[in-house]
Design an enzyme around this catalytic site. Structure first.
Site, PDB file in Angstrom:
ATOM      1  CG  ASP A 136      -2.186  -0.756   1.050  1.00 55.19           C
ATOM      2  OD1 ASP A 136      -2.440  -1.204  -0.079  1.00 55.19           O
ATOM      3  OD2 ASP A 136      -2.937  -0.907   2.027  1.00 55.19           O
TER       4      ASP A 136
ATOM      5  CE  LYS B 103      -7.378  -0.409  -2.609  1.00 52.70           C
ATOM      6  NZ  LYS B 103      -8.707  -0.039  -3.138  1.00 52.70           N
TER       7      LYS B 103
ATOM      8  CG  MET C 245      -9.273   7.296   5.957  1.00 52.69           C
ATOM      9  SD  MET C 245      -9.888   5.757   5.213  1.00 52.69           S
ATOM     10  CE  MET C 245     -10.531   4.911   6.674  1.00 52.69           C
TER      11      MET C 245
END
Length: 261
Positions: free
Chosen positions: A42, A64, A181
């Protein structure tokens, strides 16, 4: 050198690379990385982590990162199955922990359905490492009786987290909120959390936790959006909300005094 018995050809390991600092890798993660013949990596995995890979391993970067163009999940899952069936020792290397907002559960289900043996190696998640790097705990007998890890990014078609209900629960149960996030939707999160939590609730925003470029800001819930804009903070970052944050400024002041004394 023989392969560790737990990492065999034709199998897949989902490995948590931790928050970025390679020194925070577990011993088992280092073994898995070194045993891999194929590594699917990632974007959030620190470059120092890959120093443990075999020089003969094939490294495939499968981006990602929130808010950026990403490798389709279905394609990553297809790569894992194909490589395992070709007899490779496959390691899916993920930032943080595979089972905390890392789609690890989806990948385990897909691999098992394809008849592939899979195991998970845990890693330190950024929500823990970020606040620890500032000298504060996530739980405290006086200030926080528990902690909630929650995502600020809902998948398309999903209504996402009920922030108003979560705020009331955090207030009544004395919980620390760790939001992953959440920077891009900070304004809405702030507005909804303020229905149940005071504007003066301590808060920290930590970007690039544990890496040399780590940045953070200490503020309050009422000033969350303004602080992010003023400081230019962005992803990847975690937002920590709760009274455990209140002692950080004092700790940092003591450390600064010790350095100058």
């Amino acid at each position: 050198m023989p392969l560790p018995s737990e990492f065999l050809p034709g199998t897949v390991a989902l490995v948590g690379a931790g928050p970025g600092d390679p020194e925070l890798l577990t011993l088992k993660a280092v073994k898995a990385i070194g045993a891999a013949t194929v590594l699917l990596v990632d974007d959030l995995v620190g470059e120092g982590v890959l120093a443990h890979a075999s020089p003969h391993a094939r490294i495939v970067h499968v981006g990602k990162r929130g808010g950026c163009k990403s490798t389709p999940q279905a394609f990553i899952e297809k790569l894992m199955v194909m490589a395992a069936r070709e007899g490779e020792v496959v390691v899916r290397l993920k930032g943080g922990d595979p089972f905390i907002f890392g789609r690890g559960g989806e990948e385990v289900e897909h691999l098992r359905a394809a008849g592939i043996e899979v195991q998970v190696v845990n890693g330190i998640t950024a929500g823990l490492a970020g606040l620890t790097s500032l000298g504060a705990p996530l739980t405290h007998r006086e200030h926080a009786h528990g902690v909630v890890f929650v995502t600020g990014h809902a998948k398309p078609g999903d209504s996402g987290t009920d922030w108003q209900a979560l705020a009331a629960t955090a207030r009544d149960a004395k919980l620390t909120l760790v939001i992953y996030m959440g920077v891009s939707s900070a304004a809405q999160i702030q507005q909804d959390l303020l229905t149940g939590l005071p504007a003066g609730t301590p808060l920290a925003v930590i970007q690039h936790a544990t890496l040399p470029q780590q940045r953070h800001a200490l503020t309050t819930l009422g000033a969350l959006r303004a602080t992010i804009e003023r400081e230019g903070l962005g992803s990847p970052a975690v937002i920590v909300v709760g009274d455990v944050v209140s002692g950080i400024a004092a700790v940092q002041a003591d450390e600064a005094f010790a350095r100058t004394a």
